[in-house]
Design an enzyme around this catalytic site. Structure first.
Site, PDB file in Angstrom:
ATOM      1  N   GLU A  94       0.771  -1.127  -0.029  1.00  0.00           N
ATOM      2  CA  GLU A  94      -0.039  -0.004  -0.026  1.00  0.00           C
ATOM      3  C   GLU A  94       0.977   1.058  -0.010  1.00  0.00           C
ATOM      4  OE1 GLU A  94      -3.041  -0.030  -0.510  1.00  0.00           O
ATOM      5  OE2 GLU A  94      -3.614  -2.039  -0.133  1.00  0.00           O
ATOM      6  N   ARG A 104     -17.942  -0.448   5.550  1.00  0.00           N
ATOM      7  CA  ARG A 104     -19.280  -0.927   4.748  1.00  0.00           C
ATOM      8  C   ARG A 104     -19.719  -1.876   5.620  1.00  0.00           C
ATOM      9  NH1 ARG A 104     -19.311  -5.529   2.051  1.00  0.00           N
ATOM     10  NH2 ARG A 104     -16.815  -6.030   2.197  1.00  0.00           N
ATOM     11  N   CYS A 157      -8.128  -2.163   8.233  1.00  0.00           N
ATOM     12  CA  CYS A 157      -6.701  -2.084   7.660  1.00  0.00           C
ATOM     13  C   CYS A 157      -6.118  -0.637   7.363  1.00  0.00           C
ATOM     14  CB  CYS A 157      -6.928  -2.873   6.346  1.00  0.00           C
ATOM     15  SG  CYS A 157      -6.902  -4.667   6.533  1.00  0.00           S
ATOM     16  N   HIS A 181      -1.515  -5.763   1.875  1.00  0.00           N
ATOM     17  CA  HIS A 181      -2.694  -6.860   1.914  1.00  0.00           C
ATOM     18  C   HIS A 181      -2.469  -7.905   1.071  1.00  0.00           C
ATOM     19  CE1 HIS A 181      -5.793  -3.180   2.454  1.00  0.00           C
ATOM     20  NE2 HIS A 181      -6.182  -4.353   3.283  1.00  0.00           N
TER      21      HIS A 181
END
Length: 228
Positions: A94, A104, A157, A181
């Site tokens: 990342e 979500r 995360c 990830h």
């Protein structure tokens, strides 16, 4: 004339202290590939590395507290946080953590923040302090699919990634760190069409990333951006 004193043998260099973290399972899963791979990595750490590991809660707020406690306990030179990104085909290193929690789904404590800052008054974003493209190249050289990612999402995360970056920026400037990830493992996709990767391959890629992060001072200047 006195004879010269024998020279003392030089001491071997101290191993680099590295903390690698994974997450507990979430969203109804029974395993989290990030923690499975981190445990596998700990069984065969990279050469010259004093490796510590920690399993983080998948809970907003608590996860950063877990990370801070692990950093304080180990005083590492490098921190690599690892999390699950179901649907991705390879390891993704990342680039940026953003100062927003926008969930979500609920976390493991039922919390579901919407458009809330990770750190009130903190910068909008932080860049990882890792040589991203060298890390990707090292994972690929080890035979593991990998790429740079431009978003760590807005779930736990990213929350942890931002918390790590903020800790580095405000309290531990000598520390370096970032986030990777990883895909599902095969046991998670037996009843759905989604890519997966073995724990062994994920751990191999993480090992290569750790080594590259420790040994690379200037990142590779190669393409790794996105068009959308």
């Amino acid at each position: 004339m006195p004879s010269p004193s024998p020279s003392s043998p030089s001491s071997p260099p101290s191993p680099a202290k590295v903390l690698v973290t994974g997450f507990e399972p979430f969203d109804g899963e029974t395993v989290n590939p990030s923690w499975l791979a981190v445990r596998s990595l700990a069984e065969a750490p990279p050469a010259g590395v004093d490796l510590a590991t920690a399993e983080l809660s998948c809970v907003f707020g608590t996860a950063i507290e877990d990370l801070r406690a692990a950093v304080e306990a180990t005083s590492p030179d490098l921190v690599l946080c690892v999390g699950q990104a179901g649907g991705r085909h390879g390891l993704t290193v990342e680039r940026v953590a953003v100062n927003v929690d926008d969930a979500r789904i609920p976390d493991n404590a039922g919390r579901q923040p919407v458009d809330e800052p990770v750190v009130e008054g903190g910068p909008a974003a932080y860049f990882a302090s890792l040589p991203l493209k060298a890390c990707v190249a090292a994972a690929r050289e080890a035979g593991v699919p990998a790429a740079v990612s431009q978003t760590a999402g807005t779930f736990v995360c990213n929350h942890v990634f931002y918390g790590l970056a903020h800790l580095i920026a405000t309290e531990r400037p000598a520390l370096r760190g970032g986030f990777v990830h990883v895909p599902y493992v095969p046991e998670q996709v037996v009843d759905r069409a989604a890519p997966s990767m073995s724990v062994r391959d994920i751990a191999t890629g993480l090992s290569a990333i750790v080594t590259a992060a420790l040994t690379t001072t200037t990142d590779l200047r190669v393409t790794g951006g996105a068009t959308h």
